[in-house]
Design an enzyme around this catalytic site. Structure first.
Site: not given
Ligand code: NI
Length: 139
Positions: A41, A39, A14, A33, A79-80, A128
């Site tokens: 998580h 990036h 995200h 962020c 997911d992914h 997160e």
């Molecule tokens: Ni983040």
């Protein structure tokens, strides 16, 4: 009343960026962020359900059923994936952990009530990072 939890894992990309703000303001408020090129998580999702155990099974909810609900309706969608661009229920929203937790509540609460005679959703806890997490109780 007893509380039963299921933990699931997913990873997703995200960025935090308010489209109404300048690049500079986004960087100032969101720091790394806001990185334009995303990036990722490793998220941990803990879904807690509350209820009275069914006298015939001893269960508040069949955890296998709960796991399938979470995986089918949430994990497979995130997911992914990139939360900002790939995920239908995050379209047009800030891709924060808070927003994601609230959207997951909306997706799961009715489905959990339908899957059990007594259970209702109590809490969505979303990590997160190991140190940063949110809890949502539907209020
Ligand atoms: Ni983040």
């Amino acid at each position: 009343m007893i509380y039963v939890s299921r933990k699931e894992h997913f990873n997703a990309a995200h960025k935090l960026a308010n489209p109404n703000w300048s690049k500079e303001k986004n960087e100032q408020v969101f720091g790394p962020c806001a990185n334009e090129n995303w990036h990722g998580h490793n998220f941990e999702l803990i879904v807690t359900v509350k209820g009275i155990p069914d006298p015939e099974t001893g269960f508040v909810i069949d955890l296998k059923k709960l796991s399938v609900l979470i995986r089918e309706h949430v994990i497979e969608k995130v997911d992914h994936k990139n939360l900002n661009v790939d995920v239908d229920f995050m379209k047009g929203k800030m891709a924060s952990t808070e927003t994601l937790a609230m959207e997951i509540w909306k997706i799961l609460s009715k489905r959990i009530e339908n899957a059990s005679t007594t259970a209702e959703l109590h809490c969505i806890k979303l990590y997160e990072t190991p140190r940063n997490f949110v809890e949502y109780y539907g209020e």
